[in-house]
Design a protein around this motif. Structure first.
Motif, PDB file in Angstrom:
ATOM      1  N   PRO A  88      -2.153  14.781   3.400  1.00  0.00           N
ATOM      2  CA  PRO A  88      -0.944  13.996   3.617  1.00  0.00           C
ATOM      3  C   PRO A  88      -1.146  13.085   4.810  1.00  0.00           C
ATOM      4  CG  PRO A  88      -0.646  16.221   4.415  1.00  0.00           C
ATOM      5  CD  PRO A  88      -2.022  16.134   3.794  1.00  0.00           C
ATOM      6  N   PRO A  89      -0.401  12.056   4.986  1.00  0.00           N
ATOM      7  CA  PRO A  89       0.595  11.507   4.086  1.00  0.00           C
ATOM      8  C   PRO A  89      -0.040  10.524   3.105  1.00  0.00           C
ATOM      9  CG  PRO A  89       0.655  10.285   6.098  1.00  0.00           C
ATOM     10  CD  PRO A  89      -0.401  11.373   6.276  1.00  0.00           C
ATOM     11  N   GLN A  90       0.679  10.186   2.072  1.00  0.00           N
ATOM     12  CA  GLN A  90       0.201   9.228   1.097  1.00  0.00           C
ATOM     13  C   GLN A  90       0.226   7.827   1.693  1.00  0.00           C
ATOM     14  OE1 GLN A  90      -1.065  10.322  -1.754  1.00  0.00           O
ATOM     15  NE2 GLN A  90      -0.569  12.373  -1.059  1.00  0.00           N
ATOM     16  N   ARG A  91      -0.591   6.933   1.174  1.00  0.00           N
ATOM     17  CA  ARG A  91      -0.697   5.572   1.711  1.00  0.00           C
ATOM     18  C   ARG A  91       0.650   4.866   1.730  1.00  0.00           C
ATOM     19  NH1 ARG A  91      -3.395   0.347  -0.750  1.00  0.00           N
ATOM     20  NH2 ARG A  91      -3.234  -0.937   1.097  1.00  0.00           N
ATOM     21  N   SER A  92       1.487   5.111   0.743  1.00  0.00           N
ATOM     22  CA  SER A  92       2.778   4.434   0.683  1.00  0.00           C
ATOM     23  C   SER A  92       3.662   4.806   1.869  1.00  0.00           C
ATOM     24  CB  SER A  92       3.493   4.765  -0.630  1.00  0.00           C
ATOM     25  OG  SER A  92       3.749   6.147  -0.694  1.00  0.00           O
ATOM     26  N   GLN A  93       3.402   5.931   2.524  1.00  0.00           N
ATOM     27  CA  GLN A  93       4.203   6.344   3.674  1.00  0.00           C
ATOM     28  C   GLN A  93       3.753   5.673   4.966  1.00  0.00           C
ATOM     29  OE1 GLN A  93       3.514  10.546   3.122  1.00  0.00           O
ATOM     30  NE2 GLN A  93       5.643  10.825   2.541  1.00  0.00           N
ATOM     31  N   THR A  94       2.546   5.115   5.005  1.00  0.00           N
ATOM     32  CA  THR A  94       2.057   4.433   6.200  1.00  0.00           C
ATOM     33  C   THR A  94       1.870   2.934   5.976  1.00  0.00           C
ATOM     34  OG1 THR A  94      -0.239   4.914   5.622  1.00  0.00           O
ATOM     35  CG2 THR A  94       0.887   6.488   7.057  1.00  0.00           C
ATOM     36  N   GLU A  95       2.025   2.488   4.749  1.00  0.00           N
ATOM     37  CA  GLU A  95       1.863   1.067   4.432  1.00  0.00           C
ATOM     38  C   GLU A  95       2.976   0.270   5.106  1.00  0.00           C
ATOM     39  OE1 GLU A  95       1.675  -1.544   0.395  1.00  0.00           O
ATOM     40  OE2 GLU A  95       0.801   0.461   0.366  1.00  0.00           O
ATOM     41  N   GLY A  96       2.584  -0.800   5.784  1.00  0.00           N
ATOM     42  CA  GLY A  96       3.562  -1.621   6.487  1.00  0.00           C
ATOM     43  C   GLY A  96       3.687  -1.260   7.953  1.00  0.00           C
ATOM     44  N   LEU A  97       2.878  -0.304   8.427  1.00  0.00           N
ATOM     45  CA  LEU A  97       2.863   0.081   9.824  1.00  0.00           C
ATOM     46  C   LEU A  97       1.471  -0.224  10.364  1.00  0.00           C
ATOM     47  CD1 LEU A  97       4.390   3.026  11.571  1.00  0.00           C
ATOM     48  CD2 LEU A  97       1.937   2.792  11.768  1.00  0.00           C
ATOM     49  N   TYR A  98       1.394  -1.040  11.403  1.00  0.00           N
ATOM     50  CA  TYR A  98       0.113  -1.485  11.940  1.00  0.00           C
ATOM     51  C   TYR A  98       0.020  -1.067  13.401  1.00  0.00           C
ATOM     52  CZ  TYR A  98       0.855  -4.266   7.796  1.00  0.00           C
ATOM     53  OH  TYR A  98       1.142  -4.657   6.512  1.00  0.00           O
ATOM     54  N   VAL A  99      -0.804  -0.061  13.695  1.00  0.00           N
ATOM     55  CA  VAL A  99      -1.006   0.392  15.068  1.00  0.00           C
ATOM     56  C   VAL A  99      -2.079  -0.509  15.672  1.00  0.00           C
ATOM     57  CG1 VAL A  99      -1.736   2.296  16.552  1.00  0.00           C
ATOM     58  CG2 VAL A  99      -0.386   2.760  14.504  1.00  0.00           C
ATOM     59  N   GLU A 100      -1.734  -1.168  16.768  1.00  0.00           N
ATOM     60  CA  GLU A 100      -2.666  -2.093  17.406  1.00  0.00           C
ATOM     61  C   GLU A 100      -3.254  -1.543  18.693  1.00  0.00           C
ATOM     62  OE1 GLU A 100      -0.379  -5.651  17.796  1.00  0.00           O
ATOM     63  OE2 GLU A 100      -0.337  -5.976  15.631  1.00  0.00           O
ATOM     64  N   ASP A 101      -2.558  -0.617  19.364  1.00  0.00           N
ATOM     65  CA  ASP A 101      -3.009  -0.142  20.657  1.00  0.00           C
ATOM     66  C   ASP A 101      -2.581   1.312  20.844  1.00  0.00           C
ATOM     67  OD1 ASP A 101      -4.176  -0.464  23.226  1.00  0.00           O
ATOM     68  OD2 ASP A 101      -2.190  -0.785  24.107  1.00  0.00           O
ATOM     69  N   VAL A 102      -3.486   2.119  21.384  1.00  0.00           N
ATOM     70  CA  VAL A 102      -3.203   3.522  21.679  1.00  0.00           C
ATOM     71  C   VAL A 102      -3.628   3.790  23.121  1.00  0.00           C
ATOM     72  CG1 VAL A 102      -3.785   5.913  21.134  1.00  0.00           C
ATOM     73  CG2 VAL A 102      -3.526   4.257  19.292  1.00  0.00           C
ATOM     74  N   ASN A 103      -2.729   4.339  23.916  1.00  0.00           N
ATOM     75  CA  ASN A 103      -3.034   4.694  25.306  1.00  0.00           C
ATOM     76  C   ASN A 103      -2.656   6.136  25.563  1.00  0.00           C
ATOM     77  OD1 ASN A 103      -3.900   2.110  26.346  1.00  0.00           O
ATOM     78  ND2 ASN A 103      -1.794   1.459  26.057  1.00  0.00           N
ATOM     79  N   VAL A 104      -3.488   6.806  26.361  1.00  0.00           N
ATOM     80  CA  VAL A 104      -3.227   8.180  26.759  1.00  0.00           C
ATOM     81  C   VAL A 104      -2.654   8.150  28.171  1.00  0.00           C
ATOM     82  CG1 VAL A 104      -4.269  10.431  27.243  1.00  0.00           C
ATOM     83  CG2 VAL A 104      -5.063   9.071  25.301  1.00  0.00           C
ATOM     84  N   LEU A 105      -1.571   8.886  28.382  1.00  0.00           N
ATOM     85  CA  LEU A 105      -0.867   8.924  29.658  1.00  0.00           C
ATOM     86  C   LEU A 105      -0.782  10.371  30.132  1.00  0.00           C
ATOM     87  CD1 LEU A 105       0.995   7.367  31.714  1.00  0.00           C
ATOM     88  CD2 LEU A 105       2.876   7.961  30.207  1.00  0.00           C
ATOM     89  N   PHE A 106      -1.195  10.617  31.394  1.00  0.00           N
ATOM     90  CA  PHE A 106      -1.109  11.954  31.983  1.00  0.00           C
ATOM     91  C   PHE A 106       0.116  12.015  32.875  1.00  0.00           C
ATOM     92  CE2 PHE A 106      -5.560  11.464  31.018  1.00  0.00           C
ATOM     93  CZ  PHE A 106      -5.912  12.694  30.508  1.00  0.00           C
ATOM     94  N   LEU A 107       0.943  13.045  32.702  1.00  0.00           N
ATOM     95  CA  LEU A 107       2.084  13.253  33.573  1.00  0.00           C
ATOM     96  C   LEU A 107       1.650  14.147  34.725  1.00  0.00           C
ATOM     97  CD1 LEU A 107       4.916  13.822  30.954  1.00  0.00           C
ATOM     98  CD2 LEU A 107       4.095  11.696  31.930  1.00  0.00           C
TER      99      LEU A 107
END
Length: 159
Positions: free
Chosen positions: A31-50
């Motif tokens: 999971p998930p199927q492609r139709s559940q993520t289609e139309g969502l474009y992740v461009e940047d991922v950052n890790v943050l430490f508290l």
């Protein structure tokens, strides 16, 4: 004769490629199927430490949705080995929406409780960032900070 050739081609090709899996079965691709993520474009991922102990790690994913009528509906988190897989799924909230990109920012708290020291990857819908822990991320065994003798006693009054 044409029927026999078509049947032979179907058997040799391994069946019908677009056949849907039986109801209730889990896709071999997970999971998930492609139709559940289609139309969502992740461009940047950052890790943050508290600043805390044990360390709290958050992931901030930024990107765009295909249009303003889509929203992030679920955030799935799974850890396999040293990789955290985060899947953002979307849901359309209305039909007939203007086709313009809608920015999003999603913050996800990773489950890092009792995580051993080491290097880790975070994969958010295919975009990857890394982080490292220099020490095990666990609290020491609990300690009773008050000696029972030094605690104030509370007396009940008789009525």
């Amino acid at each position: 004769m044409k029927c026999a050739i078509a049947f032979s081609v179907l058997i040799l090709s391994g069946g019908v490629a677009d056949a849907a899996p039986p109801a209730g079965s889990v896709s071999r691709y997970g999971p998930p199927q492609r139709s559940q993520t289609e139309g969502l474009y992740v461009e940047d991922v950052n890790v943050l430490f508290l600043e805390s102990f044990p360390v709290q790690v958050h992931v901030i994913a930024r990107g765009h949705l295909a249009n303003p009528c889509m929203k992030i509906s679920r955030v799935l988190q799974e850890r396999r080995g040293n990789t955290f897989y985060i899947t953002l799924t979307v849901q359309r909230t209305a039909q007939g929406c203007i086709q313009v990109l809608e920015p999003f920012e999603e913050r996800v708290a990773l489950d890092t409780r009792d995580l051993p020291s080491g290097n880790y990857r975070v994969d958010v819908n295919g975009r990857v960032d890394t982080f490292g822990l220099d020490a095990e991320n666990a609290l020491p065994p609990s300690t009773d900070y008050y000696d029972k003798k030094s605690q104030p006693s509370v007396k009940q009054q008789d009525e």
